[in-house]
Design a protein around this motif. Structure first.
Motif, PDB file in Angstrom:
ATOM      1  N   GLN A 245       0.828  -1.203   0.000  1.00 27.05           N
ATOM      2  CA  GLN A 245       0.000   0.000   0.000  1.00 27.05           C
ATOM      3  C   GLN A 245       0.863   1.253   0.000  1.00 27.05           C
ATOM      4  O   GLN A 245       0.576   2.231  -0.684  1.00 27.05           O
ATOM      5  CB  GLN A 245      -0.911  -0.012   1.229  1.00 27.05           C
ATOM      6  CG  GLN A 245      -1.885   1.153   1.304  1.00 27.05           C
ATOM      7  CD  GLN A 245      -2.771   1.065   2.536  1.00 27.05           C
ATOM      8  OE1 GLN A 245      -2.543   0.251   3.421  1.00 27.05           O
ATOM      9  NE2 GLN A 245      -3.776   1.920   2.592  1.00 27.05           N
ATOM     10  N   TYR A 246       1.962   1.224   0.776  1.00 24.04           N
ATOM     11  CA  TYR A 246       2.854   2.386   0.860  1.00 24.04           C
ATOM     12  C   TYR A 246       3.525   2.681  -0.472  1.00 24.04           C
ATOM     13  O   TYR A 246       3.662   3.832  -0.879  1.00 24.04           O
ATOM     14  CB  TYR A 246       3.921   2.136   1.926  1.00 24.04           C
ATOM     15  CG  TYR A 246       4.962   3.239   2.006  1.00 24.04           C
ATOM     16  CD1 TYR A 246       4.679   4.424   2.665  1.00 24.04           C
ATOM     17  CD2 TYR A 246       6.212   3.079   1.402  1.00 24.04           C
ATOM     18  CE1 TYR A 246       5.628   5.438   2.731  1.00 24.04           C
ATOM     19  CE2 TYR A 246       7.157   4.083   1.463  1.00 24.04           C
ATOM     20  CZ  TYR A 246       6.854   5.261   2.133  1.00 24.04           C
ATOM     21  OH  TYR A 246       7.794   6.259   2.189  1.00 24.04           O
ATOM     22  N   TYR A 247       3.924   1.637  -1.187  1.00 22.02           N
ATOM     23  CA  TYR A 247       4.682   1.823  -2.420  1.00 22.02           C
ATOM     24  C   TYR A 247       3.779   1.982  -3.652  1.00 22.02           C
ATOM     25  O   TYR A 247       4.228   1.780  -4.768  1.00 22.02           O
ATOM     26  CB  TYR A 247       5.640   0.652  -2.642  1.00 22.02           C
ATOM     27  CG  TYR A 247       6.796   0.641  -1.671  1.00 22.02           C
ATOM     28  CD1 TYR A 247       7.695   1.697  -1.615  1.00 22.02           C
ATOM     29  CD2 TYR A 247       6.990  -0.429  -0.803  1.00 22.02           C
ATOM     30  CE1 TYR A 247       8.740   1.686  -0.718  1.00 22.02           C
ATOM     31  CE2 TYR A 247       8.045  -0.450   0.093  1.00 22.02           C
ATOM     32  CZ  TYR A 247       8.918   0.619   0.135  1.00 22.02           C
ATOM     33  OH  TYR A 247       9.963   0.619   1.011  1.00 22.02           O
ATOM     34  N   THR A 248       2.519   2.373  -3.463  1.00 25.44           N
ATOM     35  CA  THR A 248       1.656   2.575  -4.620  1.00 25.44           C
ATOM     36  C   THR A 248       1.839   3.949  -5.244  1.00 25.44           C
ATOM     37  O   THR A 248       1.333   4.209  -6.326  1.00 25.44           O
ATOM     38  CB  THR A 248       0.172   2.424  -4.250  1.00 25.44           C
ATOM     39  OG1 THR A 248      -0.143   3.339  -3.190  1.00 25.44           O
ATOM     40  CG2 THR A 248      -0.132   1.005  -3.815  1.00 25.44           C
ATOM     41  N   ASP A 249       2.552   4.872  -4.576  1.00 26.94           N
ATOM     42  CA  ASP A 249       2.744   6.182  -5.192  1.00 26.94           C
ATOM     43  C   ASP A 249       3.793   6.077  -6.286  1.00 26.94           C
ATOM     44  O   ASP A 249       4.379   5.022  -6.524  1.00 26.94           O
ATOM     45  CB  ASP A 249       3.146   7.233  -4.138  1.00 26.94           C
ATOM     46  CG  ASP A 249       4.430   6.846  -3.410  1.00 26.94           C
ATOM     47  OD1 ASP A 249       4.659   7.371  -2.320  1.00 26.94           O
ATOM     48  OD2 ASP A 249       5.202   6.004  -3.933  1.00 26.94           O
ATOM     49  N   ASP A 250       4.020   7.188  -6.986  1.00 28.73           N
ATOM     50  CA  ASP A 250       4.939   7.143  -8.119  1.00 28.73           C
ATOM     51  C   ASP A 250       6.333   7.599  -7.747  1.00 28.73           C
ATOM     52  O   ASP A 250       7.098   8.045  -8.585  1.00 28.73           O
ATOM     53  CB  ASP A 250       4.396   7.968  -9.294  1.00 28.73           C
ATOM     54  CG  ASP A 250       4.125   9.418  -8.896  1.00 28.73           C
ATOM     55  OD1 ASP A 250       4.390   9.770  -7.734  1.00 28.73           O
ATOM     56  OD2 ASP A 250       3.650  10.181  -9.760  1.00 28.73           O
TER      57      ASP A 250
ATOM     58  N   GLY B  80      -7.850   7.035 -17.196  1.00 30.89           N
ATOM     59  CA  GLY B  80      -6.731   7.879 -17.610  1.00 30.89           C
ATOM     60  C   GLY B  80      -5.416   7.132 -17.594  1.00 30.89           C
ATOM     61  O   GLY B  80      -4.587   7.279 -18.504  1.00 30.89           O
ATOM     62  N   GLU B  81      -5.208   6.319 -16.548  1.00 29.24           N
ATOM     63  CA  GLU B  81      -3.986   5.525 -16.467  1.00 29.24           C
ATOM     64  C   GLU B  81      -3.944   4.490 -17.586  1.00 29.24           C
ATOM     65  O   GLU B  81      -2.879   4.228 -18.170  1.00 29.24           O
ATOM     66  CB  GLU B  81      -3.896   4.834 -15.104  1.00 29.24           C
ATOM     67  CG  GLU B  81      -3.584   5.784 -13.951  1.00 29.24           C
ATOM     68  CD  GLU B  81      -3.593   5.071 -12.613  1.00 29.24           C
ATOM     69  OE1 GLU B  81      -2.801   5.433 -11.743  1.00 29.24           O
ATOM     70  OE2 GLU B  81      -4.418   4.132 -12.447  1.00 29.24           O
ATOM     71  N   ALA B  82      -5.087   3.898 -17.894  1.00 29.87           N
ATOM     72  CA  ALA B  82      -5.147   2.909 -18.975  1.00 29.87           C
ATOM     73  C   ALA B  82      -4.768   3.541 -20.303  1.00 29.87           C
ATOM     74  O   ALA B  82      -4.021   2.953 -21.104  1.00 29.87           O
ATOM     75  CB  ALA B  82      -6.541   2.295 -19.052  1.00 29.87           C
TER      76      ALA B  82
ATOM     77  N   ARG C  83       1.679  -0.451 -11.747  1.00 33.92           N
ATOM     78  CA  ARG C  83       1.406  -1.131 -10.484  1.00 33.92           C
ATOM     79  C   ARG C  83      -0.093  -1.153 -10.198  1.00 33.92           C
ATOM     80  O   ARG C  83      -0.626  -2.138  -9.689  1.00 33.92           O
ATOM     81  CB  ARG C  83       2.169  -0.449  -9.343  1.00 33.92           C
ATOM     82  CG  ARG C  83       3.678  -0.672  -9.385  1.00 33.92           C
ATOM     83  CD  ARG C  83       4.323  -0.315  -8.053  1.00 33.92           C
ATOM     84  NE  ARG C  83       4.176   1.103  -7.737  1.00 33.92           N
ATOM     85  CZ  ARG C  83       5.048   2.032  -8.091  1.00 33.92           C
ATOM     86  NH1 ARG C  83       6.118   1.705  -8.786  1.00 33.92           N
ATOM     87  NH2 ARG C  83       4.859   3.295  -7.747  1.00 33.92           N
ATOM     88  N   ASP C  84      -0.771  -0.050 -10.522  1.00 34.66           N
ATOM     89  CA  ASP C  84      -2.223  -0.018 -10.322  1.00 34.66           C
ATOM     90  C   ASP C  84      -2.917  -1.069 -11.186  1.00 34.66           C
ATOM     91  O   ASP C  84      -3.890  -1.706 -10.761  1.00 34.66           O
ATOM     92  CB  ASP C  84      -2.776   1.373 -10.646  1.00 34.66           C
ATOM     93  CG  ASP C  84      -2.428   2.395  -9.575  1.00 34.66           C
ATOM     94  OD1 ASP C  84      -2.059   1.972  -8.465  1.00 34.66           O
ATOM     95  OD2 ASP C  84      -2.508   3.605  -9.852  1.00 34.66           O
ATOM     96  N   MET C  85      -2.421  -1.247 -12.421  1.00 37.40           N
ATOM     97  CA  MET C  85      -2.998  -2.268 -13.293  1.00 37.40           C
ATOM     98  C   MET C  85      -2.797  -3.658 -12.680  1.00 37.40           C
ATOM     99  O   MET C  85      -3.716  -4.498 -12.702  1.00 37.40           O
ATOM    100  CB  MET C  85      -2.353  -2.206 -14.683  1.00 37.40           C
ATOM    101  CG  MET C  85      -2.897  -3.263 -15.646  1.00 37.40           C
ATOM    102  SD  MET C  85      -2.215  -3.134 -17.317  1.00 37.40           S
ATOM    103  CE  MET C  85      -0.497  -3.566 -17.022  1.00 37.40           C
TER     104      MET C  85
END
Length: 685
Positions: free
Chosen positions: A441-446, A586-588, A576-578
Motif C-alpha cells: 500500500q505504501y509503495y503505490t505512489d509514483d 486515464g492511467e489505462a 502497479r495499479d494495473m
C-alpha cells in the motif's frame, strides 16, 4: 543501474560566478551553489571550522545540578559508576567520562550492558549489582532518558543518578538528581544534535570549568569525534567542530589504544577523514558490542600501556573478522530464504532462523533492505518465540507499522528507520502477510524506491587536481553535509579492466578528446550491464588517487546508466495499479501502447535477444536506441502483452528482468493479449 531515479540538482551560473569571484575554486563554487549556498557569507559560515566549542555547557538544563552532585561525590570520596551503552557512541562516552573522573582521583566503576544477555539500557539487576559494590552515584552516558522505573529503583536503594543522554524524551522525565539532555522540552541549549559522547564531553567541560575548557577539549575531542561520526549525527554546528578537531588530533592523541587500533587497521600515519572513521575504525569498536564483548573495546580505549594496547587492538580486529564471517553467513541464509518467497511476500522481507546471531542481524537487515529496496525484518528464533531487528527503506515508517500490527507482537520499540520487536513463532506468517500488505500500500505512489541524490552535473574540465583538492574544505562530511556526488552525461566507455582479484572494475571513460579514470567498487560488467563503446551517464564522487608519488584525479563511481536524449521516465505507478486491479481510465490510456511503440520495443528485443537488465536500464537503452519517448510502465506493459501471446518469456530475478524470445513463433494477434484487453476495457469504462 543501482538507482531507479537520479535526482539531479542544479547550480545557477550566476550563483556559481559570485562564489568564484569571492575566491572559491570553480568545482567547490559549483557544489556550494547547487546546495543553495549562494553568497560568500553563507559559504564562509558553511565551511567554517571552529577550533573550540564556544557555547557554554552550563546553558544545558540541569548541568549545574549534575556538576554539583558529581563534585560532592568527588569531595566525599564516594564510589561513582559510569553506565554506558554498548555501541561506539556509548563506549567512547563511557571511556571519556571515566578518564576524567579517574584523573580527578575518583573511585570509579564501569558498566556496559551485554547486548544479548542484558539488552539495551538500564536494568534493576545491574543497578543492584553496582549498589552492592558501594556505588552511591551512577552517571549514565548515551542512555537513561527513558529509564524512569529503573531510576526510581536506584533511589529506593540509596543510589543517586545523573542522566546524560541525547535521545528523545518520554512525556515524563526520570526522577534523577539531574537530567542532562538537549532534547528535553524545556532545554534551551542552542545546538540539539550532539551525540551521547558530545553530551558527556560537555559535562566534562562543565566540571573542569572555563579555565580548563581548551585543555580538556584537546584531550577528549578524538574520542568525541569517533562517537559522533559512528552515531551518524548531523555534521554541523558543534559536531563539525568536534569532528574536525578530533580528526586533526587523531595521530597525536594521548589515548594509546586509539594509536594501536589505527595501526592494526592500517591507518596509522595516514590522512584520516570521517569516511575512514565510519567505515574502518567504528566497525571494529562496534563489533565488540555486537559480539557481546563491549568491555574489550572499552579496555582498549582506556589502556595506557602501548604493548597491552596492541594486543587488545589485535583481539578487537580478530573479533571484527569473526563478526564479518557471521554476518556473511546470515546474509547468505537470508538471501536463500528470499529466493523461496512468493512475489507477494517480497514487498517487505520477513525472514527467520534459529541459527542467527542476535547481535549481528541488524547489520544484515540494513544490507538486505538496501539491496532489495524494501523494509526488512530478521527474526532470531528461540523456541516458540523470536526477537527481531528491522530496517526501513524508502521512508517506510517501521514504528508506525509495528504499532498498527501490535496485536501480533509481544513487545516492540524503535523509530521510523530502525526497530525491534518480539513475536510468537506462530504469529510470524500472519505478520508477514500484513506487513507486506502495508508495504504494498505504501509503495503505490509514483516515487521510486531507490533514488540517488546528485549535487549537479559537471563538465570534464572541472576535474582538475586543484578543484578536487578544494572539496576538502567541505570536510568533515557526514549526515547533513554529504560528500559531493556529481554526474557527467554522454561518456563513452573506452576500456574496462577488473582489479582487486576480480571484485572491482576500473574504467577509462572518454568525453571528446578528454579521458577520465574511474573505479567502481564491488561491480563487474555483467552486473552493471556495460561494455566498451557504450554511451553512459556516470554518477560519482571525485577523489585524488596517489600512486608512487603521482597524484591523479579519479572518479569513484556510485552508479552508471545508459545515456539517452529522449524522454525516459521511471513512472511505473499506473502499471502497479494495473497489476492490483485499481487502474483508472486515464492511467489505462497512458499505458496502452500503440503499434509504433510495440514495434520499437519488439525490434530492440529481437536485436538484443536474450536480455538480462534492470527494468529501468533496459528502458533507457530502448529510448537511446530508438530516439523515442518511453516510460518504465509502458515498457513493462509491452513485455506483458508479448508474453501473453507467447512471443517471449519473462522472469524476474531480484533487480533484473530476464527476457528470451520464443523460437519458431510467427506473427501473433496482440489483440488477444489479456493485458491489452484489460487496458482497452479500463480505458472505455
Amino acid at each position: 543501474m543501482k538507482y531507479q531515479k537520479w535526482h539531479i540538482g542544479t547550480a545557477s551560473e550566476q550563483d556559481t560566478a559570485l562564489l568564484k569571484e569571492a575566491g572559491y575554486p570553480s568545482l567547490l563554487a559549483t557544489v556550494l551553489a547547487a546546495r543553495g549556498i549562494t553568497t560568500s557569507e553563507a559559504a564562509a559560515e558553511a565551511l567554517e571550522r571552529e577550533t573550540s566549542l564556544t557555547i557554554s555547557p552550563m546553558l544545558m538544563r540541569d548541568m549545574d545540578k549534575a556538576v554539583a552532585r558529581i563534585q560532592k561525590a568527588l569531595a566525599n570520596d564516594e564510589t561513582i559508576a559510569v553506565f554506558g551503552d554498548y555501541d561506539v557512541d556509548g563506549i567512547t562516552s563511557t571511556v571519556l567520562l571515566l578518564d576524567y573522573l579517574k584523573n580527578c582521583g575518583a573511585k570509579c566503576l564501569r558498566y556496559i550492558p551485554r547486548r544479548i544477555e542484558d539488552g539495551y539500557g538500564l536494568s534493576k539487576d545491574a543497578i543492584q549489582g553496582l549498589r552492592d559494590k558501594g556505588v552511591t552515584l551512577m552517571i549514565t552516558v548515551d542512555c537513561g532518558i527513558t529509564g524512569n522505573e529503573e531510576i526510581d529503583f536506584a533511589a529506593s536503594i540509596g543510589m543517586d543518578v545523573v542522566v546524560t543522554d541525547h535521545h528523545e524524551c518520554k512525556e515524563n522525565l526520570p526522577r534523577a538528581v539531574a537530567v542532562v539532555d538537549p532534547h528535553r522540552p524545556d532545554d534551551t541549549y542552542p545546538f540539539k544534535y550532539l551525540a551521547g559522547v558530545g553530551v558527556a564531553l560537555k559535562l566534562v567541560l562543565a566540571l573542569g570549568g572555563p579555565d580548563r575548557e581548551n585543555a580538556l577539549f584537546a584531550r577528549y575531542c578524538t574520542l568525541a569525534a569517533i562517537g559522533t561520526i559512528a552515531d551518524v549525527m548531523r555534521m554541523e554546528g558543534e559536531n563539525r567542530t568536534i569532528v574536525s578537531c578530533g580528526l586533526a588530533a587523531l595521530n597525536h592523541t594521548d589515548f594509546v589504544g586509539i594509536h594501536a587500533l589505527l595501526k592494526e587497521a592500517g591507518l596509522l600515519g595516514k590522512p584520516i577523514t570521517s569516511i575512514q572513521i565510519g567505515f574502518v575504525l567504528s566497525p571494529r569498536i562496534n563489533a565488540a558490542g555486537r559480539m557481546g564483548a563491549a568491555d574489550l573495546a572499552a579496555d582498549l580505549l582506556q589502556e595506557t600501556d602501548p604493548a597491552k594496547a596492541e594486543e587488545l587492538a589485535k583481539q578487537l580486529c580478530d573479533l571484527n573478522r569473526e563478526r564479518q564471517a557471521v554476518e556473511q553467513s546470515i546474509c547468505a541464509d537470508a538471501i536463500a530464504q528470499i529466493e523461496r518467497l512468493r512475489p507477494e511476500e517480497r514487498n517487505a522481507l520477513v525472514l527467520s532462523s534459529e541459527e542467527w546471531h542476535q547481535g549481528v542481524v541488524g547489520i544484515v537487515a540494513s544490507r538486505i533492505a538496501e539491496e532489495y529496496a524494501c523494509p526488512t525484518f530478521l527474526i532470531c528464533l528461540d523456541g516458540e518465540h523470536g526477537k527481531a531487528s528491522s530496517r526501513s527503506h524508502g521512508g517506510f515508517n517501521l514504528f508506525a507499522s509495528l504499532s498498527a500490527l501490535s496485536p501480533l507482537l509481544e513487545s516492540y520499540g524503535g523509530h521510523e528507520l530502525a526497530a525491534g520487536f518480539t513475536i510468537s513463532r506462530a504469529n510470524i506468517p500472519e505478520f508477514r502477510r500484513q506487513i507486506c500488505a502495508l508495504a504494498a500500500q505504501y509503495y503505490t505512489d509514483d516515487v521510486p524506491r531507490t533514488v540517488l541524490d546528485v549535487d549537479c552535473a559537471v563538465s570534464p574540465e572541472l576535474l582538475t587536481l586543484h578543484n578536487v583538492d578544494s572539496l576538502q574544505m567541505l570536510e568533515p562530511c557526514g549526515n547533513g553535509c554529504p560528500k559531493p556526488v556529481l554526474m557527467m552525461k554522454n561518456l563513452t566507455i573506452d576500456r574496462i579492466s577488473m582489479v582487486g582479484g576480480g571484485r572491482h572494475m576500473r574504467l577509462r571513460l572518454c568525453s571528446g578528446h578528454t579521458y577520465l579514470n574511474a573505479i567502481y567498487f564491488s561491480a563487474n560488467p555483467q552486473t552493471v550491464s556495460i561494455q566498451p563503446g557504450d554511451l553512459v551517464d556516470v554518477a560519482f564522487t571525485p577523489q585524488v588517487n596517489e600512486f608512487r608519488g603521482t597524484r591523479t584525479v579519479q572518479m569513484n563511481v556510485i552508479d552508471i546508466r545508459p545515456s539517452c536524449s529522449a524522454e525516459c521516465l521511471p513512472d511505473a505507478a499506473p502499471y502497479r495499479d494495473m497489476q492490483r486491479g485499481n487502474l483508472t481510465s486515464g492511467e489505462a490510456a497512458a499505458l496502452l501502447p500503440d503499434r509504433k511503440m510495440l514495434a520499437l520495443v519488439w525490434r530492440y528485443l529481437d536485436a538484443a535477444n536474450p536480455v538480462q537488465e534492470s527494468p529501468m536500464c533496459l528502458c533507457r537503452k530502448i529510448v537511446r536506441w530508438s530516439g523515442k519517448p518511453l516510460n518504465l510502465g509502458q515498457m513493462l506493459t509491452c513485455l506483458d502483452i508479448f508474453r501473453d501471446v507467447g512471443l517471449l518469456t519473462v522472469q524476474r530475478q531480484h533487480k533484473y528482468v530476464s527476457i528470451r524470445l520464443t523460437p519458431g513463433e510467427g506473427k501473433a494477434d496482440l489483440s488477444r493479449s489479456q493485458t491489452m484487453q484489460r487496458l482497452l476495457h479500463a480505458k472505455e469504462s
